[in-house]
Write an enzyme that holds these catalytic residues in place. Structure first.
Site, PDB file in Angstrom:
ATOM      1  N   GLU A  94       0.840  -1.214   0.000  1.00 34.69           N
ATOM      2  CA  GLU A  94       0.000   0.000   0.000  1.00 34.69           C
ATOM      3  C   GLU A  94       0.872   1.260   0.000  1.00 34.69           C
ATOM      4  OE1 GLU A  94      -2.781   0.617  -0.926  1.00 34.69           O
ATOM      5  OE2 GLU A  94      -4.254   0.764   0.663  1.00 34.69           O
TER       6      GLU A  94
ATOM      7  N   THR B 111      -5.031   7.987  -5.759  1.00 31.75           N
ATOM      8  CA  THR B 111      -5.042   8.199  -4.295  1.00 31.75           C
ATOM      9  C   THR B 111      -3.974   9.196  -3.851  1.00 31.75           C
ATOM     10  OG1 THR B 111      -5.971   6.011  -3.890  1.00 31.75           O
ATOM     11  CG2 THR B 111      -4.840   7.042  -2.047  1.00 31.75           C
TER      12      THR B 111
END
Ligand code: HSE
Length: 309
Positions: A130, A183
């Site tokens: 991530e 993101t």
């Protein structure tokens, strides 16, 4: 066992008021990975499908293999592994796509290795994937995808993850409009400071949402699904956001907000039929401004990753 296929679910992160600290897993969509052992030591990506050629096949650049390499390093293994990654959800959608791939990968390898670590212990490896995907090791997609259920990250240092009980009737509708938001970009536009007045309102809502979920108090859940810090900034990236949100609430949603960093939006409801109606109302609004969208209806997925074969 010399081969395994694992599914890991998509997730809704933030859940309105809980930026970086709340998330839940859904039944669908999700990503699949096949891991096969081979005699030659080292990890190699053999195939990626469903990414329209966008993902790197370099093992130090792909979120799934970054997580796997971190895991292998930790357990001191030089196993030979072939990776086949099947992306089953859109990129930059706010559904935790990179987290699902990381979770599927590290979970699959741990199973192949005879469960050397407990599932909770896999979190830190999935988080490394991530970190590379979004520039920050936030756990609100990875933790619910790995552990299933509705998750609170009470603390990052040290990691303290708490699973929150949710009402059985609770259903989520997710709508994914055909636009893409990165993101990293959606994090960079956020204000660095929060006025104390907004913070007070936000942490009141977080407490209220958690209390409402555990007490089956739908009124409290509904009142608490408000984000006064992140949504006012990020909603500008989603065309028609206000109208879509209003249509969800008018159709009977308990609350509605951005899923993760968007552009997907989600709403919670008390029944599957109602969730479907809410989804269609939201879809109509996107259609009115010429944006195609896809709907996913789901209970809260309590299981997390599953072994398919
Ligand atoms: N909490 C993260 C964010 C989730 O909102 O940036 C990203 O999917």
């Amino acid at each position: 066992m010399d081969s395994i296929r694992v599914f890991a679910p998509a997730t809704v992160a933030n859940v309105t008021c809980g930026f970086d600290i709340l998330g839940f897993a859904v039944e669908n969509p999700g990503d699949e990975i096949v891991v096969k052992t081979c005699t030659k030591p080292g990890v190699i990506i053999k195939e990626i499908k469903g990414d329209a050629g966008r993902l790197s096949h370099a093992v130090h650049e792909n979120t799934a293999t970054i997580s796997i390499l971190n895991y292998l390093d930790h357990v001191g293994s030089d196993a030979g592994l072939e990776i086949y990654l099947y992306k089953k959800m859109p990129f930059g959608s706010g559904l935790g796509s990179s987290a699902a791939s990381s979770v599927a990968g590290v979970f699959a390898v741990n199973e192949l290795m005879g469960q050397k670590l407990r599932t909770e212990e896999l979190l830190k490896f999935a988080l490394e994937g991530e970190r590379v995907a979004s520039g920050s090791a936030h756990a609100d997609n990875v933790a619910p995808s790995l552990l299933g259920g509705f998750v609170l990250i009470r603390s990052y240092d040290p990691l303290d993850i708490i699973k929150i009980k949710t009402p059985e009737k609770l259903h989520a509708v997710i709508i994914h409009p055909e636009i893409e938001i990165n993101t990293k970009d959606a994090r960079n536009i956020l204000k660095k400071n929060v006025p104390i007045k907004s913070a007070i309102r936000q942490w009141g809502n977080v407490g209220g949402l958690i209390a409402g979920l555990t007490m089956n108090d739908f009124g409290l859940i509904s009142r608490s699904m408000e984000d006064v810090i992140i949504e006012p900034v990020r909603s500008m990236l989603i065309p028609g956001f206000d109208q879509v949100k209003s249509s969800a609430l008018e159709a009977g949603a308990l609350g509605c907000g951005i899923s993760g960093s968007g552009p997907s939006m989600f709403a919670l409801s008390t029944a599957v039929d109602l969730a479907t109606e809410i989804g269609h109302a939201m879809q109509d609004q996107f259609a009115q401004i010429g944006i195609k969208s896809e709907i996913f209806i789901s209970e809260i997925n309590q299981q997390g990753p599953i072994i398919l074969d």
